[in-house]
Scaffold this motif. Structure first.
Motif, short mmCIF file in Angstrom:
data_model
loop_
_atom_site.label_atom_id
_atom_site.label_comp_id
_atom_site.label_asym_id
_atom_site.label_seq_id
_atom_site.Cartn_x
_atom_site.Cartn_y
_atom_site.Cartn_z
N UNK A 155 5.76 -3.53 3.38
CA UNK A 155 5.75 -3.23 1.96
C UNK A 155 6.21 -4.38 1.11
N UNK A 156 7.01 -5.30 1.68
CA UNK A 156 7.46 -6.41 0.85
C UNK A 156 6.42 -7.52 0.84
N UNK A 157 5.31 -7.30 1.52
CA UNK A 157 4.22 -8.28 1.52
C UNK A 157 3.08 -7.70 0.69
N UNK A 158 2.47 -8.52 -0.20
CA UNK A 158 1.39 -7.98 -1.01
C UNK A 158 0.24 -7.47 -0.15
N UNK A 159 -0.48 -6.50 -0.67
CA UNK A 159 -1.60 -5.93 0.06
C UNK A 159 -1.30 -4.51 0.48
N UNK A 160 -2.27 -3.89 1.15
CA UNK A 160 -2.11 -2.50 1.54
C UNK A 160 -1.14 -2.37 2.71
N UNK A 161 -0.30 -1.34 2.68
CA UNK A 161 0.65 -1.12 3.76
C UNK A 161 -0.08 -0.90 5.08
N UNK A 162 -1.20 -0.18 5.02
CA UNK A 162 -1.95 0.10 6.23
C UNK A 162 -2.42 -1.19 6.90
N UNK A 163 -3.03 -2.07 6.10
CA UNK A 163 -3.57 -3.30 6.68
C UNK A 163 -2.44 -4.23 7.12
N UNK A 164 -1.42 -4.35 6.27
CA UNK A 164 -0.30 -5.22 6.64
C UNK A 164 0.38 -4.78 7.92
N UNK A 165 0.64 -3.48 8.04
CA UNK A 165 1.36 -3.06 9.25
C UNK A 165 0.48 -3.17 10.49
N UNK A 166 -0.82 -2.89 10.34
CA UNK A 166 -1.71 -3.07 11.48
C UNK A 166 -1.70 -4.53 11.93
N UNK A 167 -1.83 -5.45 10.96
CA UNK A 167 -1.85 -6.88 11.28
C UNK A 167 -0.56 -7.29 11.97
N UNK A 168 0.53 -6.77 11.44
CA UNK A 168 1.85 -7.07 11.99
C UNK A 168 1.98 -6.61 13.43
N UNK A 169 1.58 -5.37 13.68
CA UNK A 169 1.67 -4.82 15.03
C UNK A 169 0.74 -5.60 15.97
N UNK A 170 -0.46 -5.93 15.47
CA UNK A 170 -1.38 -6.74 16.26
C UNK A 170 -0.77 -8.06 16.68
#
Lengths: 203, 180
Positions: A57-72
Protein backbone atom coordinates in the motif's frame (compact mmCIF):
# COMPACT_ATOMS: atom_id res chain seq x y z
CA UNK A 1 16.44 -24.81 -16.47
CA UNK A 2 13.29 -26.82 -17.01
CA UNK A 3 12.63 -26.72 -13.26
CA UNK A 4 12.85 -22.92 -13.24
CA UNK A 5 10.37 -22.57 -16.08
CA UNK A 6 8.02 -24.88 -14.28
CA UNK A 7 8.23 -22.75 -11.13
CA UNK A 8 7.60 -19.56 -13.12
CA UNK A 9 4.61 -21.04 -14.88
CA UNK A 10 3.25 -22.14 -11.52
CA UNK A 11 3.58 -18.57 -10.15
CA UNK A 12 1.96 -17.18 -13.29
CA UNK A 13 -0.92 -19.65 -13.15
CA UNK A 14 -1.60 -19.13 -9.43
CA UNK A 15 -2.10 -15.39 -9.90
CA UNK A 16 -3.87 -15.82 -13.23
CA UNK A 17 -6.56 -17.83 -11.43
CA UNK A 18 -6.97 -15.29 -8.61
CA UNK A 19 -7.04 -12.24 -10.87
CA UNK A 20 -10.63 -12.09 -12.22
CA UNK A 21 -11.91 -11.86 -8.64
CA UNK A 22 -10.24 -8.53 -8.03
CA UNK A 23 -13.10 -6.16 -8.70
CA UNK A 24 -12.25 -2.57 -7.94
CA UNK A 25 -8.59 -2.98 -7.30
CA UNK A 26 -7.82 -5.81 -5.06
CA UNK A 27 -8.86 -6.14 -1.48
CA UNK A 28 -11.12 -9.06 -2.38
CA UNK A 29 -7.95 -10.85 -3.33
CA UNK A 30 -6.50 -11.04 0.18
CA UNK A 31 -8.28 -14.16 1.45
CA UNK A 32 -7.62 -15.93 -1.86
CA UNK A 33 -3.92 -15.10 -1.72
CA UNK A 34 -3.73 -16.35 1.84
CA UNK A 35 -5.42 -19.60 0.84
CA UNK A 36 -3.34 -20.18 -2.31
CA UNK A 37 0.06 -18.88 -1.20
CA UNK A 38 0.08 -19.66 2.51
CA UNK A 39 -2.18 -22.66 3.01
CA UNK A 40 -2.06 -24.55 -0.26
CA UNK A 41 1.39 -23.92 -1.69
CA UNK A 42 3.16 -22.84 1.52
CA UNK A 43 5.29 -20.33 -0.39
CA UNK A 44 5.15 -17.75 2.43
CA UNK A 45 3.82 -17.77 5.99
CA UNK A 46 0.89 -15.61 7.04
CA UNK A 47 3.10 -13.06 8.79
CA UNK A 48 5.14 -12.50 5.65
CA UNK A 49 1.96 -12.07 3.62
CA UNK A 50 0.67 -9.47 6.10
CA UNK A 51 3.96 -7.58 5.66
CA UNK A 52 3.60 -7.77 1.90
CA UNK A 53 0.11 -6.24 2.03
CA UNK A 54 1.19 -3.45 4.33
CA UNK A 55 4.14 -2.61 2.10
CA UNK A 56 2.15 -2.88 -1.11
CA UNK A 57 0.00 0.00 0.00
CA UNK A 58 2.88 2.39 0.49
CA UNK A 59 3.86 1.81 -3.14
CA UNK A 60 1.84 3.56 -5.86
CA UNK A 61 -0.43 1.35 -7.93
CA UNK A 62 -3.05 -1.25 -7.18
CA UNK A 63 -2.65 -3.28 -3.99
CA UNK A 64 -3.55 -6.44 -5.88
CA UNK A 65 -0.85 -6.00 -8.51
CA UNK A 66 1.77 -4.74 -6.07
CA UNK A 67 1.32 -7.59 -3.63
CA UNK A 68 1.28 -10.20 -6.39
CA UNK A 69 4.53 -8.76 -7.79
CA UNK A 70 6.01 -8.70 -4.33
CA UNK A 71 5.11 -12.30 -3.56
CA UNK A 72 6.39 -13.34 -7.00
CA UNK A 73 9.73 -11.73 -6.20
CA UNK A 74 9.97 -13.49 -2.85
CA UNK A 75 9.37 -16.85 -4.52
CA UNK A 76 11.28 -16.49 -7.76
CA UNK A 77 13.32 -13.28 -7.89
CA UNK A 78 12.88 -10.73 -10.67
CA UNK A 79 11.53 -13.36 -13.08
CA UNK A 80 9.07 -14.50 -10.42
CA UNK A 81 7.95 -10.89 -9.95
CA UNK A 82 7.33 -10.56 -13.70
CA UNK A 83 5.50 -13.89 -13.87
CA UNK A 84 3.21 -12.86 -11.01
CA UNK A 85 2.58 -9.38 -12.40
CA UNK A 86 1.71 -10.67 -15.86
CA UNK A 87 -0.36 -13.46 -14.34
CA UNK A 88 -2.44 -11.12 -12.21
CA UNK A 89 -2.87 -8.50 -14.96
CA UNK A 90 -3.53 -10.60 -18.04
CA UNK A 91 -7.08 -11.86 -17.31
CA UNK A 92 -8.39 -8.43 -16.36
CA UNK A 93 -6.55 -6.90 -19.33
CA UNK A 94 -8.33 -9.29 -21.69
CA UNK A 95 -11.74 -8.74 -20.05
CA UNK A 96 -11.41 -4.94 -20.17
CA UNK A 97 -10.19 -5.06 -23.74
CA UNK A 98 -13.11 -7.27 -24.78
CA UNK A 99 -15.56 -4.84 -23.15
CA UNK A 100 -13.81 -1.86 -24.75
CA UNK A 101 -13.87 -3.46 -28.20
CA UNK A 102 -17.55 -4.32 -27.94
CA UNK A 103 -18.36 -0.86 -26.60
CA UNK A 104 -16.65 0.87 -29.52
CA UNK A 105 -18.37 -1.52 -31.89
CA UNK A 106 -21.90 -0.77 -30.75
CA UNK A 107 -21.68 2.58 -28.97
CA UNK A 108 -23.80 4.26 -31.64
CA UNK A 109 -26.73 2.05 -30.78
CA UNK A 110 -29.50 4.28 -29.33
CA UNK A 111 -30.22 1.88 -26.46
CA UNK A 112 -26.59 1.84 -25.35
CA UNK A 113 -26.39 5.60 -25.66
CA UNK A 114 -29.49 5.89 -23.47
CA UNK A 115 -27.98 3.53 -20.89
CA UNK A 116 -24.83 5.64 -20.71
CA UNK A 117 -26.75 8.89 -20.16
CA UNK A 118 -27.85 7.42 -16.84
CA UNK A 119 -24.61 5.56 -16.09
CA UNK A 120 -22.54 8.73 -16.42
CA UNK A 121 -24.55 10.36 -13.65
CA UNK A 122 -24.15 7.27 -11.47
CA UNK A 123 -20.38 7.45 -12.01
CA UNK A 124 -20.42 10.93 -10.46
CA UNK A 125 -22.22 9.41 -7.44
CA UNK A 126 -19.67 6.57 -7.28
CA UNK A 127 -16.80 9.06 -7.30
CA UNK A 128 -18.42 10.99 -4.43
CA UNK A 129 -18.85 7.69 -2.59
CA UNK A 130 -15.14 6.94 -3.13
CA UNK A 131 -14.27 10.39 -1.74
CA UNK A 132 -16.37 9.80 1.38
CA UNK A 133 -14.80 6.39 1.93
CA UNK A 134 -11.23 7.62 1.70
CA UNK A 135 -12.04 10.76 3.73
CA UNK A 136 -12.94 8.51 6.65
CA UNK A 137 -9.37 7.24 6.89
CA UNK A 138 -7.58 10.33 5.59
CA UNK A 139 -9.19 13.03 7.72
CA UNK A 140 -8.08 12.26 11.26
CA UNK A 141 -7.73 15.77 12.72
CA UNK A 142 -8.05 19.49 11.93
CA UNK A 143 -4.85 19.60 9.89
CA UNK A 144 -5.84 16.81 7.55
CA UNK A 145 -9.30 18.37 7.18
CA UNK A 146 -7.68 21.64 6.21
CA UNK A 147 -5.38 19.95 3.65
CA UNK A 148 -8.39 18.30 1.99
CA UNK A 149 -10.32 21.56 1.96
CA UNK A 150 -7.41 23.59 0.57
CA UNK A 151 -6.50 20.88 -1.94
CA UNK A 152 -9.67 21.18 -4.01
CA UNK A 153 -9.29 24.84 -5.15
CA UNK A 154 -5.53 24.31 -5.55
CA UNK A 155 -6.26 21.57 -8.11
CA UNK A 156 -7.94 24.10 -10.40
CA UNK A 157 -4.55 25.76 -10.83
CA UNK A 158 -1.81 23.14 -10.49
CA UNK A 159 -1.19 19.72 -12.03
CA UNK A 160 -2.21 16.75 -9.83
CA UNK A 161 1.46 15.70 -9.57
CA UNK A 162 2.41 19.03 -8.04
CA UNK A 163 -0.56 18.84 -5.68
CA UNK A 164 0.39 15.33 -4.51
CA UNK A 165 3.98 16.40 -3.87
CA UNK A 166 2.75 19.48 -1.99
CA UNK A 167 0.45 17.26 0.11
CA UNK A 168 3.27 14.90 1.05
CA UNK A 169 5.55 17.85 1.84
CA UNK A 170 2.88 19.44 4.03
CA UNK A 171 2.52 16.15 5.89
CA UNK A 172 6.26 15.98 6.59
CA UNK A 173 6.48 19.62 7.68
CA UNK A 174 3.44 19.35 9.96
CA UNK A 175 4.41 16.05 11.58
CA UNK A 176 8.02 17.02 12.23
CA UNK A 177 7.29 20.55 13.44
CA UNK A 178 4.62 19.16 15.77
CA UNK A 179 7.21 16.77 17.12
CA UNK A 180 9.72 19.59 17.59
CA UNK A 181 7.19 21.67 19.47
CA UNK A 182 6.51 18.73 21.72
CA UNK A 183 3.04 17.87 20.48
CA UNK A 184 2.23 14.22 20.30
CA UNK A 185 1.41 13.24 16.74
CA UNK A 186 -1.60 11.01 16.61
CA UNK A 187 -0.57 7.85 14.85
CA UNK A 188 -2.93 6.81 12.14
CA UNK A 189 -4.65 3.49 12.54
CA UNK A 190 -2.80 0.53 11.15
CA UNK A 191 -4.50 0.01 7.79
CA UNK A 192 -3.78 -3.70 7.92
CA UNK A 193 -6.23 -3.86 10.83
CA UNK A 194 -8.72 -1.61 9.13
CA UNK A 195 -9.82 -3.48 6.03
CA UNK A 196 -12.60 -1.01 5.27
CA UNK A 197 -10.37 1.08 3.12
CA UNK A 198 -6.90 0.39 1.87
CA UNK A 199 -4.88 3.11 0.19
CA UNK A 200 -4.84 2.17 -3.45
CA UNK A 201 -7.59 -0.35 -3.10
CA UNK A 202 -9.84 1.30 -5.64
CA UNK A 203 -13.21 1.02 -4.06
CA UNK B 1 3.27 10.12 -31.62
CA UNK B 2 0.02 9.05 -29.94
CA UNK B 3 1.77 5.99 -28.57
CA UNK B 4 4.45 8.15 -26.99
CA UNK B 5 1.80 10.45 -25.48
CA UNK B 6 0.00 7.43 -24.04
CA UNK B 7 3.16 5.89 -22.65
CA UNK B 8 4.40 9.12 -21.14
CA UNK B 9 1.01 9.93 -19.57
CA UNK B 10 0.44 6.57 -17.92
CA UNK B 11 4.05 5.95 -16.94
CA UNK B 12 4.10 9.30 -15.17
CA UNK B 13 0.70 8.60 -13.58
CA UNK B 14 1.89 5.21 -12.34
CA UNK B 15 4.34 6.86 -9.96
CA UNK B 16 1.59 8.92 -8.32
CA UNK B 17 -1.15 6.33 -8.27
CA UNK B 18 -2.23 6.48 -4.62
CA UNK B 19 -5.73 6.08 -3.33
CA UNK B 20 -7.28 4.00 -6.07
CA UNK B 21 -8.54 4.66 -9.56
CA UNK B 22 -10.83 7.61 -8.95
CA UNK B 23 -7.99 9.66 -7.49
CA UNK B 24 -6.30 9.26 -10.88
CA UNK B 25 -9.17 10.86 -12.80
CA UNK B 26 -7.76 14.40 -12.61
CA UNK B 27 -4.50 13.08 -14.17
CA UNK B 28 -6.41 11.28 -16.91
CA UNK B 29 -8.68 14.25 -17.57
CA UNK B 30 -5.72 16.62 -17.82
CA UNK B 31 -4.05 14.37 -20.41
CA UNK B 32 -7.24 13.72 -22.37
CA UNK B 33 -7.90 17.46 -22.64
CA UNK B 34 -4.29 18.25 -23.48
CA UNK B 35 -3.97 15.70 -26.28
CA UNK B 36 -7.61 15.78 -27.42
CA UNK B 37 -8.04 12.00 -27.18
CA UNK B 38 -11.82 12.06 -26.66
CA UNK B 39 -14.79 14.11 -25.45
CA UNK B 40 -15.63 14.36 -21.72
CA UNK B 41 -18.74 12.20 -22.28
CA UNK B 42 -16.69 9.49 -23.99
CA UNK B 43 -14.17 9.65 -21.17
CA UNK B 44 -16.93 9.17 -18.58
CA UNK B 45 -18.21 6.17 -20.56
CA UNK B 46 -14.70 4.69 -20.51
CA UNK B 47 -14.46 5.23 -16.74
CA UNK B 48 -17.83 3.50 -16.34
CA UNK B 49 -16.60 0.48 -18.31
CA UNK B 50 -13.38 0.49 -16.26
CA UNK B 51 -15.46 0.45 -13.07
CA UNK B 52 -17.61 -2.42 -14.32
CA UNK B 53 -14.65 -4.64 -15.13
CA UNK B 54 -12.58 -6.65 -12.67
CA UNK B 55 -9.13 -5.31 -11.93
CA UNK B 56 -7.84 -1.92 -10.81
CA UNK B 57 -9.83 1.02 -12.18
CA UNK B 58 -6.74 3.12 -13.00
CA UNK B 59 -5.16 0.36 -15.10
CA UNK B 60 -8.51 -0.48 -16.71
CA UNK B 61 -8.99 3.16 -17.70
CA UNK B 62 -5.49 3.26 -19.15
CA UNK B 63 -6.18 0.15 -21.23
CA UNK B 64 -9.50 1.53 -22.54
CA UNK B 65 -8.12 4.97 -23.36
CA UNK B 66 -5.10 3.34 -24.99
CA UNK B 67 -7.34 1.12 -27.08
CA UNK B 68 -9.72 3.82 -28.25
CA UNK B 69 -6.82 6.16 -29.06
CA UNK B 70 -4.41 3.79 -30.79
CA UNK B 71 -5.93 0.31 -31.05
CA UNK B 72 -4.50 -2.88 -29.59
CA UNK B 73 -0.94 -1.56 -29.50
CA UNK B 74 -2.21 1.48 -27.58
CA UNK B 75 -3.94 -0.78 -25.06
CA UNK B 76 -0.85 -2.95 -24.52
CA UNK B 77 1.49 0.02 -24.28
CA UNK B 78 -0.77 1.87 -21.81
CA UNK B 79 -1.09 -1.20 -19.58
CA UNK B 80 2.68 -1.66 -19.68
CA UNK B 81 3.25 2.05 -18.93
CA UNK B 82 1.02 2.12 -15.88
CA UNK B 83 2.40 -1.16 -14.47
CA UNK B 84 6.08 -0.34 -14.98
CA UNK B 85 6.40 2.13 -12.05
CA UNK B 86 4.82 -0.44 -9.69
CA UNK B 87 7.23 -3.09 -10.92
CA UNK B 88 10.27 -0.83 -10.50
CA UNK B 89 9.26 0.35 -7.02
CA UNK B 90 8.21 -3.09 -5.75
CA UNK B 91 11.52 -4.55 -6.92
CA UNK B 92 13.50 -1.78 -5.22
CA UNK B 93 11.52 -2.18 -1.99
CA UNK B 94 11.80 -5.97 -2.11
CA UNK B 95 15.49 -6.03 -2.95
CA UNK B 96 16.42 -3.72 -0.11
CA UNK B 97 13.72 -5.14 2.11
CA UNK B 98 12.56 -1.67 3.02
CA UNK B 99 9.88 -1.70 5.69
CA UNK B 100 8.44 1.55 4.46
CA UNK B 101 5.22 1.41 6.41
CA UNK B 102 7.08 1.70 9.69
CA UNK B 103 9.33 4.51 8.56
CA UNK B 104 8.42 7.81 10.30
CA UNK B 105 9.20 9.88 7.19
CA UNK B 106 6.94 7.74 5.00
CA UNK B 107 4.23 7.87 7.66
CA UNK B 108 4.49 11.67 7.76
CA UNK B 109 4.26 11.83 3.96
CA UNK B 110 1.13 9.70 3.96
CA UNK B 111 -0.37 11.87 6.70
CA UNK B 112 -0.40 14.75 4.20
CA UNK B 113 -0.85 12.67 1.06
CA UNK B 114 -4.06 10.91 2.06
CA UNK B 115 -6.10 14.10 2.60
CA UNK B 116 -4.80 15.39 -0.71
CA UNK B 117 -5.90 12.20 -2.41
CA UNK B 118 -9.33 12.97 -0.95
CA UNK B 119 -9.15 16.42 -2.60
CA UNK B 120 -8.23 14.75 -5.90
CA UNK B 121 -11.35 12.58 -5.78
CA UNK B 122 -13.59 15.52 -4.80
CA UNK B 123 -12.08 17.49 -7.67
CA UNK B 124 -12.77 14.58 -10.02
CA UNK B 125 -16.40 14.48 -8.86
CA UNK B 126 -16.80 18.21 -9.50
CA UNK B 127 -15.32 18.11 -12.98
CA UNK B 128 -17.25 14.99 -13.99
CA UNK B 129 -20.48 16.51 -12.72
CA UNK B 130 -19.76 19.59 -14.81
CA UNK B 131 -18.71 17.66 -17.90
CA UNK B 132 -21.90 15.62 -17.75
CA UNK B 133 -24.16 18.64 -17.23
CA UNK B 134 -25.29 17.59 -13.78
CA UNK B 135 -24.95 21.18 -12.59
CA UNK B 136 -27.34 22.62 -15.19
CA UNK B 137 -30.75 22.16 -13.63
CA UNK B 138 -33.24 23.55 -16.14
CA UNK B 139 -36.52 21.91 -15.20
CA UNK B 140 -36.67 19.63 -18.22
CA UNK B 141 -37.66 15.99 -17.79
CA UNK B 142 -34.14 14.88 -18.55
CA UNK B 143 -32.46 17.19 -16.08
CA UNK B 144 -34.85 16.36 -13.23
CA UNK B 145 -34.73 12.61 -13.85
CA UNK B 146 -30.92 12.69 -13.94
CA UNK B 147 -30.88 14.39 -10.54
CA UNK B 148 -33.16 11.68 -9.20
CA UNK B 149 -30.91 8.94 -10.61
CA UNK B 150 -27.93 10.69 -9.05
CA UNK B 151 -29.63 10.82 -5.63
CA UNK B 152 -30.78 7.20 -5.86
CA UNK B 153 -27.27 6.06 -6.81
CA UNK B 154 -25.78 7.83 -3.80
CA UNK B 155 -28.46 6.36 -1.55
CA UNK B 156 -27.82 2.82 -2.83
CA UNK B 157 -24.06 3.20 -2.30
CA UNK B 158 -24.06 4.92 1.08
CA UNK B 159 -27.15 3.59 2.83
CA UNK B 160 -27.85 0.25 1.18
CA UNK B 161 -24.10 -0.41 0.75
CA UNK B 162 -24.54 -1.72 -2.77
CA UNK B 163 -21.54 -2.73 -4.79
CA UNK B 164 -20.82 0.04 -7.39
CA UNK B 165 -21.08 -2.55 -10.16
CA UNK B 166 -24.76 -3.18 -9.37
CA UNK B 167 -25.39 0.55 -9.26
CA UNK B 168 -23.90 0.92 -12.75
CA UNK B 169 -25.89 -2.04 -14.08
CA UNK B 170 -29.23 -0.88 -12.68
CA UNK B 171 -28.57 2.69 -13.74
CA UNK B 172 -27.98 1.46 -17.29
CA UNK B 173 -31.35 -0.30 -17.30
CA UNK B 174 -33.09 2.83 -16.00
CA UNK B 175 -31.35 4.83 -18.75
CA UNK B 176 -32.64 2.46 -21.44
CA UNK B 177 -36.16 2.71 -20.05
CA UNK B 178 -36.19 6.50 -19.76
CA UNK B 179 -34.09 7.83 -22.62
CA UNK B 180 -34.39 5.51 -25.60
Amino acid sequence: MKERWKALIEIFWTFFKISPVTFGGGFAMVPLIVREIVEKRKWLDSEEVADVFALSQSIPGSVAINSATFIGYRIGGVKGALAAMIGVSLPTFLIVLALGVSYLFIHDHPKLEAAFVSIRISIVAIIIYAAIKIAKTAIVDKTTFFITLAGVPVLFFVHPTTAILLGALTGVVVVFSKKKMGYKHKKSKDPAKNPDYFMGAGI
Amino acid sequence: MELWELFHTFFHMGFFSFGGGYAMMPFIEAAVTKYGWMSPEQLTNMIAIAGMSPGPIAANSAILIGYSTAGISGAILSAFAILLPSLILVLIAAAFFVKMHHNPLVEAMFYGLKPLVTSLIIFAAISFAEANHLVSLNGSFRSISLWIIFALSLFALLKLRWNPIYVIALSGLIGITLYS
